[in-house]
Design a protein around this motif. Structure first.
Motif, PDB file in Angstrom:
ATOM      1  N   LEU A  49       0.823  -1.210   0.000  1.00 12.04           N
ATOM      2  CA  LEU A  49       0.000   0.000   0.000  1.00 12.04           C
ATOM      3  C   LEU A  49       0.855   1.257   0.000  1.00 12.04           C
ATOM      4  CD1 LEU A  49      -2.968  -0.918   2.349  1.00 12.04           C
ATOM      5  CD2 LEU A  49      -2.866  -0.951  -0.142  1.00 12.04           C
ATOM      6  N   ILE A 109      -9.508   1.007   0.027  1.00 15.42           N
ATOM      7  CA  ILE A 109      -8.954  -0.335   0.088  1.00 15.42           C
ATOM      8  C   ILE A 109     -10.047  -1.232   0.649  1.00 15.42           C
ATOM      9  CG2 ILE A 109      -7.060  -1.761   0.931  1.00 15.42           C
ATOM     10  CD1 ILE A 109      -6.173   0.723  -0.727  1.00 15.42           C
ATOM     11  N   VAL A 155      -9.078  -2.551  -4.776  1.00 12.14           N
ATOM     12  CA  VAL A 155      -8.961  -1.112  -4.538  1.00 12.14           C
ATOM     13  C   VAL A 155      -9.928  -0.393  -5.474  1.00 12.14           C
ATOM     14  CG1 VAL A 155      -6.561  -1.180  -3.745  1.00 12.14           C
ATOM     15  CG2 VAL A 155      -7.028  -0.910  -6.164  1.00 12.14           C
TER      16      VAL A 155
END
Length: 136
Positions: free
Chosen positions: A41, A60, A83
Motif C-alpha cells: 500500500l 482499500i 482497490v
C-alpha cells in the motif's frame, strides 16, 4: 425447564453466525496489519500514475478470502487486494518473500490491474542487491 427446540436452533445459529463474522473480521485485520500488505500500500500511495488512474479518494477493500490467488505461507505471500477510487477500480497484485521465518518481508512485485485490463507497474525488485528496489 427444557428450552423449546425452535429457540435452541435460533440461539445456536445466531451464535454461530456471530462467531463466523468475528473470525472473518479478525482474519481481515491480520492481513491488513501484515508488513507485506502495508509495504504494498505504501508503494501504491507513492505512484502518482496509479493514484491518477483510480481517482481520489482511494478505498482499500477486504480481501476475497476464497480467491485462490491469495496465498501466504512461511516464506512467500501473494495477495490480490481490491482497490477503488472515484474514476476506476481494480486489484493490487502483491508478491513478497522472506528468507526465513521471523525475518523481514521483502516485496518482489506490485502492480495495479484496473477493471478495463490496464496494468500499471507499481514496484519491481531490482534483484541486484537485497535492499535495492527499482520503481518502474
Amino acid at each position: 425447564m427444557p428450552v423449546p427446540l425452535g429457540k435452541l436452533v435460533l440461539f445456536t445459529s445466531m451464535t454461530t453466525s456471530g462467531g463466523c463474522a468475528l473470525v472473518y473480521y479478525l482474519i481481515q485485520k491480520t492481513f491488513s496489519r501484515a508488513s507485506y500488505y502495508q509495504l504494498a500500500l505504501e508503494q501504491l500511495h507513492s505512484r502518482p500514475e496509479a493514484l491518477e488512474a483510480l481517482g481520489t479518494p482511494l478505498n482499500i477493500h477486504y480481501l476475497q478470502l476464497t480467491d485462490k490467488y491469495n496465498f501466504v505461507d512461511i516464506a512467500k505471500a501473494q495477495l490480490k487486494i481490491p482497490v477503488s477510487g472515484s474514476k476506476s477500480e481494480g486489484h493490487l497484485y502483491v508478491s513478497s518473500s522472506r528468507d526465513a521465518p521471523f525475518k523481514r518481508w521483502h516485496l518482489e512485485e506490485v502492480f495495479l490491474e484496473l477493471k478495463d485490463g490496464e496494468q500499471i507497474p507499481v514496484f519491481k525488485h531490482s534483484g541486484e542487491n537485497g535492499d535495492e528496489v527499482k520503481k518502474e
